[in-house]
Write a protein that holds these residues in place. Sequence first.
Motif, PDB file in Angstrom:
ATOM      1  N   SER A   1     -25.251  20.950 -10.150  1.00  0.00           N
ATOM      2  CA  SER A   1     -25.533  22.371 -10.382  1.00  0.00           C
ATOM      3  C   SER A   1     -24.262  23.228 -10.372  1.00  0.00           C
TER       4      SER A   1
ATOM      5  N   LYS B   1     -35.151  25.021 -13.300  1.00  0.00           N
ATOM      6  CA  LYS B   1     -35.281  24.980 -11.831  1.00  0.00           C
ATOM      7  C   LYS B   1     -36.199  26.047 -11.239  1.00  0.00           C
TER       8      LYS B   1
ATOM      9  N   GLU C   1     -36.426  21.508  -6.742  1.00  0.00           N
ATOM     10  CA  GLU C   1     -35.106  21.540  -7.408  1.00  0.00           C
ATOM     11  C   GLU C   1     -34.676  20.153  -7.852  1.00  0.00           C
TER      12      GLU C   1
END
Length: 338
Positions: A215, A301, A63
């Motif tokens: 995010s 991702k 990530e």
Amino acid sequence: MRVVSGIQPTGNLHLGNYLGAIRNWAAMQDEMDDQSECLFFLADLHAISQPHDPAALRAATLEMTAALVACGIDPDRSVLFNQAQVPQHAELQWLLSGTARMGWLNRMTQWKDKAGKNREGQSVALFTYPVLQAADVLLYQATHVPVGEDQKQHLELARDIAQKFNNDFGTEEAPIFTLPEPIIPAEAARIMSLRDGSAKMSKSDPSDMSRINLSDDADTMAQKVKKAKTDPEPLPSEEAGLAERPEARNLVGIYGAFAGQSSADVLRDFGGQGFGAFKPALAELLVTKLSPIRDRFVALKDDREALDAILARGAAKARERGAPTLTAAYKALGLVRH
Ligand code: TYM
């Protein structure tokens, strides 16, 4: 120029990481010429110095790779990799462990903060963490290391280790290691928690409301800004008025960092206004600047194959770049290898 820096893949990339370091990584990458190179890595070996969940670490490493690419780190122009695929980091750490002094490590504020009163119960890795960090940069003869303010002391230690190693085992004409220069942004080098103006914004804070993650979606970001701790006074017109107001200073600093303005400029526009007016303006600015990054992150991702390929390619290049210095260090120490 050899630019080298790392980030621990624990939790999300947050606003502190971005403004304190990653934004600078991308800017420095864009300045490179044919003679220069940037190496950026996920410090997954550092992440095992504290209790961790192996599956979570594996997921976070991928990530964080996606997040760095989303922030503009281009794996075709910079060497992007994770430490675990480059064994020279751990090897060089051991070679430097003969040079680093217990007293130097004992003075590290991050060790003191993280260990607290329970030093005896900490892992050895948490104590020797800064020696691995020194190996990270010395392995590549780093000249410049872009970091936030909190890493300054670790970089000074890396310089001390390099200097002593060079003195003890090198010659003046042929030093083994280059002394790295920390590059710390003039503004936004230390972004504070949204819940407590005296604590730095951090991945390890249990409250997610304390930080803006790259995010987060637009609503979440706006909500976090709205709920950020402040005081009842309007903003001052001059910077001196922020001296005793850490929360206000932090928000003004964040605004300035994204608007490309100094805190004094921001106060010229917002001085006299309350947070009821300033917070929505800040939220809007954050969403405008960070949404494109978030969109790129979301698109990348879950592409496991692409992320694995980026890291494998980066690691192969890093192993090549690190090999000569590691060989020189072995040789200087009198270790026989054929
Ligand atoms: P880490 O993972 O905690 O943070 C990565 C980068 O983000 C910066 N940073 C901040 N800057 C401003 N305000 C904040 N609140 C804030 N929080 C984090 C950090 O200064 C850092 O630049 N030990 C390092 C990783 C590392 C490393 C290295 C860095 C390992 N080896 C070699 C440079 C060179 C760390 O834990 O950073």
